[in-house]
Enzyme design. Structure first.
Site, PDB file in Angstrom:
ATOM      1  CB  CYS A  88      -6.510  -3.781   8.968  1.00  0.00           C
ATOM      2  SG  CYS A  88      -5.198  -3.632   7.761  1.00  0.00           S
ATOM      3  CG  HIS A 188      -3.935  -5.818  12.515  1.00  0.00           C
ATOM      4  ND1 HIS A 188      -5.000  -6.640  12.231  1.00  0.00           N
ATOM      5  CD2 HIS A 188      -3.430  -5.438  11.322  1.00  0.00           C
ATOM      6  CE1 HIS A 188      -5.129  -6.771  10.925  1.00  0.00           C
ATOM      7  NE2 HIS A 188      -4.188  -6.039  10.343  1.00  0.00           N
ATOM      8  CD  GLU A 190      -6.481  -6.963  15.605  1.00  0.00           C
ATOM      9  OE1 GLU A 190      -6.729  -5.801  15.968  1.00  0.00           O
ATOM     10  OE2 GLU A 190      -6.248  -7.259  14.419  1.00  0.00           O
TER      11      GLU A 190
HETATM   12  N1  GLN Z   1      -4.783  -5.018   2.346  1.00  0.00           N
HETATM   13  C1  GLN Z   1      -5.965  -5.572   2.907  1.00  0.00           C
HETATM   14  C2  GLN Z   1      -7.210  -5.093   2.153  1.00  0.00           C
HETATM   15  O1  GLN Z   1      -7.147  -4.324   1.282  1.00  0.00           O
HETATM   16  C3  GLN Z   1      -6.134  -5.252   4.384  1.00  0.00           C
HETATM   17  C4  GLN Z   1      -5.042  -5.907   5.189  1.00  0.00           C
HETATM   18  C5  GLN Z   1      -5.400  -6.218   6.617  1.00  0.00           C
HETATM   19  O2  GLN Z   1      -6.558  -6.213   7.017  1.00  0.00           O
HETATM   20  N2  GLN Z   1      -4.421  -6.570   7.406  1.00  0.00           N
HETATM   21  O3  GLN Z   1      -8.262  -5.538   2.472  1.00  0.00           O
END
Ligand code: GLN
Length: 208
Positions: A88, A188, A190
């Site tokens: 992410c 995610h 994890e």
């Molecule tokens: N929206 C977040 C960003 O731009 C990422 C979200 C996440 O890591 N769950 O960094």
């Protein structure tokens, strides 16, 4: 370089912000399996990162992570790691081209892809859905959880391989050369499974 015996190496989880504990728990499950001798460190300092053979960049907020990486002067150290798994926000930081980034936000430029931040909407639009991930020779159906997730809009290099999808959407990529192995996922893993962590750790074993 970290000191290690044949099959013992250190995996650092960048512990500046984000879901560090969840990655730690997933790695612990891998560590407890008989074939894996690793140590795990929540990496905060230059020394922690220097001593880590591999690094996980967790989800969180890529703008905050960017600021903290700059503040603690960790940019070059992270960029030079040979084995990185980013989820992410971690993936966002690894991407060469970030749509919706802040002008000061600095990418590590490790994966030649274009990502779009917050492409599914805000926190309330978070969701989980089953998708397919290919790890080496095996494909698995796993639950993919998206939390203010980015989208991988385009893959701009044929060296970067798509490894994960949700319907037609790309949710994961990897770059594997004789020197580096980078994995970047928009979701995610994890939270659901240690399959990706196991694949990552296994892969490093083959390099060192
Ligand atoms: N929206 C977040 C960003 O731009 C990422 C979200 C996440 O890591 N769950 O960094």
């Amino acid at each position: 370089m970290a000191e290690r015996t044949n099959h013992n190496f250190k995996v650092g989880i960048l512990a500046l912000q984000g879901d560090v504990e969840e990655h730690y728990n997933a790695l612990q499950k891998v560590k407890n399996k008989p074939d894996f001798k690793i140590s795990i460190v929540k990496a905060k300092t230059k020394k922690d990162i220097e001593e880590s053979d591999a690094l996980i960049i967790p989800g969180g907020e890529s703008t905050t992570l960017s600021r903290l990486i700059e503040y603690y002067d960790l940019y070059d150290l992270i960029k030079n790691k040979r084995f990185i798994l980013g989820t992410c926000a971690g993936l966002i930081l690894m991407s060469k081209d970030i749509l919706g980034k802040r002008e000061w936000q600095k990418s590590l430029e490790l994966l030649d892809i274009t990502v779009s931040r917050n492409a599914y909407g805000s926190q309330v639009h978070s969701f989980s859905q089953k998708g397919i991930i290919t790890l080496g020779k095996n494909s698995y159906e796993i639950v993919q959880t998206f939390i203010r997730a980015p989208k991988i809009v385009t893959v701009n290099s044929d060296k970067v391989r798509v490894i994960s999808k949700l319907d037609d959407e790309i949710t994961g990529v990897e770059l594997k050369t004789d020197k580096v192995h980078y994995i970047g996922l928009t979701f995610h893993p994890e939270l659901e499974t240690e399959l990706v962590h196991e694949y990552f750790v296994k892969s490093i074993h083959n390099y060192i």
